[in-house]
Design a protein around this motif. Structure first.
Motif, short mmCIF file in Angstrom:
data_model
loop_
_atom_site.label_atom_id
_atom_site.label_comp_id
_atom_site.label_asym_id
_atom_site.label_seq_id
_atom_site.Cartn_x
_atom_site.Cartn_y
_atom_site.Cartn_z
N ASN A 154 107.56 8.37 2.76
CA ASN A 154 106.86 7.29 3.52
C ASN A 154 107.70 6.94 5.01
O ASN A 154 107.80 6.10 5.29
N GLY A 155 107.97 8.26 5.49
CA GLY A 155 108.16 8.39 6.82
C GLY A 155 109.90 8.11 6.48
O GLY A 155 110.69 7.65 7.74
N ASN A 196 117.61 9.02 12.61
CA ASN A 196 116.50 9.07 13.67
C ASN A 196 114.73 9.49 13.17
O ASN A 196 114.86 10.26 12.76
N ARG A 197 114.17 8.76 13.83
CA ARG A 197 112.93 8.70 14.23
C ARG A 197 112.59 10.28 14.05
O ARG A 197 112.05 11.04 13.69
N LYS A 198 113.30 11.04 15.16
CA LYS A 198 113.45 12.58 16.01
C LYS A 198 114.18 12.95 14.47
O LYS A 198 113.43 14.57 14.49
N GLU A 199 114.70 12.81 13.73
CA GLU A 199 116.03 13.72 12.96
C GLU A 199 114.70 14.12 11.60
O GLU A 199 114.23 15.28 11.37
N ILE A 200 114.37 13.31 11.62
CA ILE A 200 112.78 12.55 10.29
C ILE A 200 112.14 13.39 10.75
O ILE A 200 111.03 13.98 9.44
N PHE A 201 111.39 13.55 11.70
CA PHE A 201 110.21 14.25 12.03
C PHE A 201 110.84 15.66 11.94
O PHE A 201 109.98 16.96 11.44
#
Length: 147
Positions: free
Chosen positions: A51-52, A83-88
């Motif tokens: 879930n992100g 960070n969100r960018k790292e997860i993406f």
């Protein structure tokens, strides 16, 4: 200066690590005290994105002796701080065929506990044998050069 706490012994043996990443980890107070005492086992750990959010599974942190009711389950899933960018970026790499997220080591960076994550591709049996041959050859060379 980073102080190593625990390593995943099977990470580099079973996977070819392509890229590494540093992540924070959410822990309770008694878990930190156990980690400071060195009571961590990372042998069967793995990481996944659900879930992100990124989680680590199977990392055994022994209950703190003086923790009484505040102790948590030793094998519970723990959230990793990215960070969100790292997860993406990780989601994009993991969706490719054969790639997985592997925890490599756990260490202190200042007063914070960090996890080194690796994006790895599973090794075949012949790759593992080849690595062992190289390691033996290097040991042999080193042993005979020291004489």
């Amino acid at each position: 200066m980073n102080k190593l706490i625990a390593k995943n012994p099977t990470a580099r043996h079973n996977y070819t690590i392509i890229d590494t990443l540093e992540a924070g980890i959410v822990l309770s107070g008694t878990e930190i005290k156990s980690i400071r005492n060195g009571k961590v086992n990372m042998k069967d750990t793995y990481a996944a994105i659900i879930n992100g959010e990124c989680y680590i599974f199977g990392m055994h942190i022994s209950p703190y002796e003086h923790g009484n009711i505040f102790n948590k389950d030793p094998l519970r899933q723990r959230k990793l701080l990215l960070n969100r960018k790292e997860i993406f970026k990780l989601v994009g790499l993991i969706k490719q065929k054969g790639y997985t997220l592997v925890p490599i080591s756990l260490y202190f960076k200042g007063s914070f506990v960090k996890v080194e994550l690796g994006i790895g591709k599973g090794k075949k049996l012949f790759d593992k044998r080849e690595d062992l041959k190289k390691k033996d050859a290097e040991m042999y060379m080193k042993r005979h050069l020291d004489k």
